[in-house]
Design an enzyme around this catalytic site. Structure first.
Site, PDB file in Angstrom:
ATOM      1  N   ASP A  43       0.873  -1.160   0.000  1.00  0.00           N
ATOM      2  CA  ASP A  43       0.000   0.000   0.000  1.00  0.00           C
ATOM      3  C   ASP A  43       0.921   1.224   0.000  1.00  0.00           C
ATOM      4  O   ASP A  43       2.138   1.098   0.183  1.00  0.00           O
ATOM      5  CB  ASP A  43      -0.894  -0.036   1.240  1.00  0.00           C
ATOM      6  CG  ASP A  43      -1.861   1.136   1.324  1.00  0.00           C
ATOM      7  OD1 ASP A  43      -2.290   1.618   0.265  1.00  0.00           O
ATOM      8  OD2 ASP A  43      -2.167   1.569   2.451  1.00  0.00           O
ATOM      9  N   ASP A  45      -0.088   4.917   1.472  1.00  0.00           N
ATOM     10  CA  ASP A  45      -0.220   5.761   2.665  1.00  0.00           C
ATOM     11  C   ASP A  45      -0.005   4.947   3.935  1.00  0.00           C
ATOM     12  O   ASP A  45      -0.629   3.913   4.139  1.00  0.00           O
ATOM     13  CB  ASP A  45      -1.606   6.411   2.697  1.00  0.00           C
ATOM     14  CG  ASP A  45      -1.822   7.335   1.512  1.00  0.00           C
ATOM     15  OD1 ASP A  45      -1.081   8.316   1.395  1.00  0.00           O
ATOM     16  OD2 ASP A  45      -2.730   7.053   0.707  1.00  0.00           O
TER      17      ASP A  45
END
Length: 489
Positions: A43, A45
């Protein structure tokens, strides 16, 4: 008895202090060897990139102003400012009753952690409200922590949700203090929409891009992790819900302009968790200017950026299936749950709070408190057989002291809600889900630098309750992995 036990405790603490926990360790829920991992996914963030404390203030202020300007909320709520020390992740919010609380793995509310607005709700009121302290399954949040299909609870699992919980509590506080009649369901929806708009209207993205040094924590170790994996011939991919230009500027800042050379596949605006379940959405390729192309995608090419798509098409185009894939993310539901349950990928959870909690657990004050708390618990179990009045008086005093020490232990982590991982004695609902959906977990990706790419993670064999002697027959035990173990590697 007590003086002797207190003396024993003071002798025990130094030995415990020599076995401190390592905040840079990787912790295992399920045995996993990195030698089996050929493909690493990430991912963006709070996984590849971490943000400064200023970001949550930005989100809070922007959403608060949207409530005032677009939802016609009183301008007086502008006096409330973001408090980074108010909420923790993993809390549940009762949408209809407008209360925020911490729930354990058995669906029991931790009394003393129920807040209406910014004020704690008395225990007797909580018990009356819920006819006890247990929340029935049908009232709990759904699989992804949402309040839908009749569920009245919303679980906040995202790090971005900390400003949302605080804003909800502040607006609730304003209405309560000013005796304003309001509908809690409408307030929840309005705050949810305002927080969403901060993201989808680009308010947050534009602010970060305009002052990237203020909001992004520069980390050379992110590039070091990616470079290490690339040097060992590992394939890597990125699947994020964030937009292309935003990711490009952030990755260029923390990794370098050549960041795309490290990844075999880059997918933006994936709309997880729908990405893992919806088979209908095809990939779209973006050109260097961010323009979406209409070409049919027959192969996911290195150096290109793709938008949306779905995991089923991803698996078809790449062939990256099963336990040779390890995906890292910070959101236990949106990032990890479907991958481990439906697709057999291995999963790694990034839990930034872990580092600060372990440092607290390494302090002498915490160790002393926990040592005595466990001793008191053992005494209560052992001595409860004495039914005479004098013994019962002593037992009541011990119970009172135990309750006070539990409150003290909670305040070590967060004055309102305590630890992310524990209620008084049980795991939190957050930890229950973390244990189910993450094979390994750590404070940041940089922890990977402490391990060889063929390292095997072995979960500690935790004794079951029936495998343990009574409290009175065992000394206090403490946690692993130990700091000296890591230093010896």
């Amino acid at each position: 008895v007590i003086p002797a036990l207190w003396e024993a405790k003071t002798e025990l603490v130094p030995s415990i202090m020599s076995n401190l926990l390592n905040p840079d360790a990787i912790f295992s829920n399920n045995e996993m060897s990195l030698s089996d991992i050929e493909i690493y996914g990430f991912d963006y963030d709070y996984t590849l990139v971490f943000y400064s404390k200023h970001l949550h203030t930005l989100i809070f202020n922007a959403a608060r102003d949207l409530l005032i300007n677009e939802h016609r909320y009183p301008a007086e709520i502008r006096k409330y400012e973001y408090d980074p020390n108010f909420a923790i992740r993993g809390l549940h919010y009762d949408v209809q009753r407008a209360v925020l609380m911490k729930i354990d793995a058995f669906h029991y509310i931790q009394l003393g952690t129920v807040y209406r607005g910014l004020s704690v709700v008395p225990d007797d009121e909580v018990i009356e409200m819920y006819e006890g302290s247990h929340v029935p399954l049908e009232q709990m949040s759904d699989f992804y922590g949402k309040s839908s299909h009749g569920n009245t609870m919303k679980q906040f699992m995202d790090i971005f949700s900390l400003p949302e919980m605080t804003l909800l509590s502040c607006v609730n506080e304003y209405f309560l203090k000013n005796n304003i009649d309001y509908e809690p369901v409408h307030l929840y929806k309005d705050v949810k929409d305002a927080i969403r708009d901060v993201h989808i209207k680009g308010i947050m993205y534009r602010a970060i891009e305009a002052d990237i040094e203020k909001y992004i924590c520069y980390a050379e170790q992110t590039r070091a992790v990616l470079a290490k994996l690339a040097d060992h011939g590992k394939k890597m991919f990125l699947i994020t819900n964030s937009p292309s230009s935003f990711v490009d500027k952030g990755m260029s800042y923390i990794v370098g302009k050549d960041w795309r050379d490290l990844f075999d596949v880059v997918i933006v605006q994936a709309e997880k968790p729908n990405f893992f379940n919806d088979k209908r959405r095809p990939f779209r390729k973006m050109n260097e200017k961010g323009v979406l192309l209409w070409d049919k995608i027959h192969k996911l090419q290195k150096g290109q950026i793709y938008k949306q798509g779905n995991l089923y098409e991803f698996l078809k185009l790449t062939g990256w299936r099963g336990s040779r894939v390890l995906y890292f993310g910070d959101h236990i539901y949106s990032d990890l749950a479907d991958l481990t349950l439906k697709h057999g990928w291995r999963t790694g959870a990034i839990i930034p709070e872990l580092r600060s909690e372990l440092k607290i657990m390494n302090t002498e004050q915490y160790i002393q408190t926990m040592t005595w708390l466990q001793t008191l618990t053992g005494l209560l179990e052992q001595m409860q057989v004495h039914r005479d009045a004098e013994s019962q008086l002593v037992l009541q005093e011990w119970k009172k002291e135990r309750k006070e020490m539990r409150e003290m232990t909670k305040s070590f982590f967060n004055a309102q809600f305590g630890s992310l991982f524990r209620t008084d004695q049980n795991p939190t609902y957050f930890l229950r889900r973390l244990s189910r959906f993450a094979d390994i977990y750590m404070a940041s990706l940089s922890c990977l630098l402490n391990y060889d790419v063929s390292h095997t993670f072995y979960p500690r064999r935790t004794p079951l309750q029936h495998e343990l002697p009574a409290w009175s027959e065992r000394p206090p035990t403490f946690r692993t992995p130990l700091l000296q173990e890591a230093q010896a590697k």
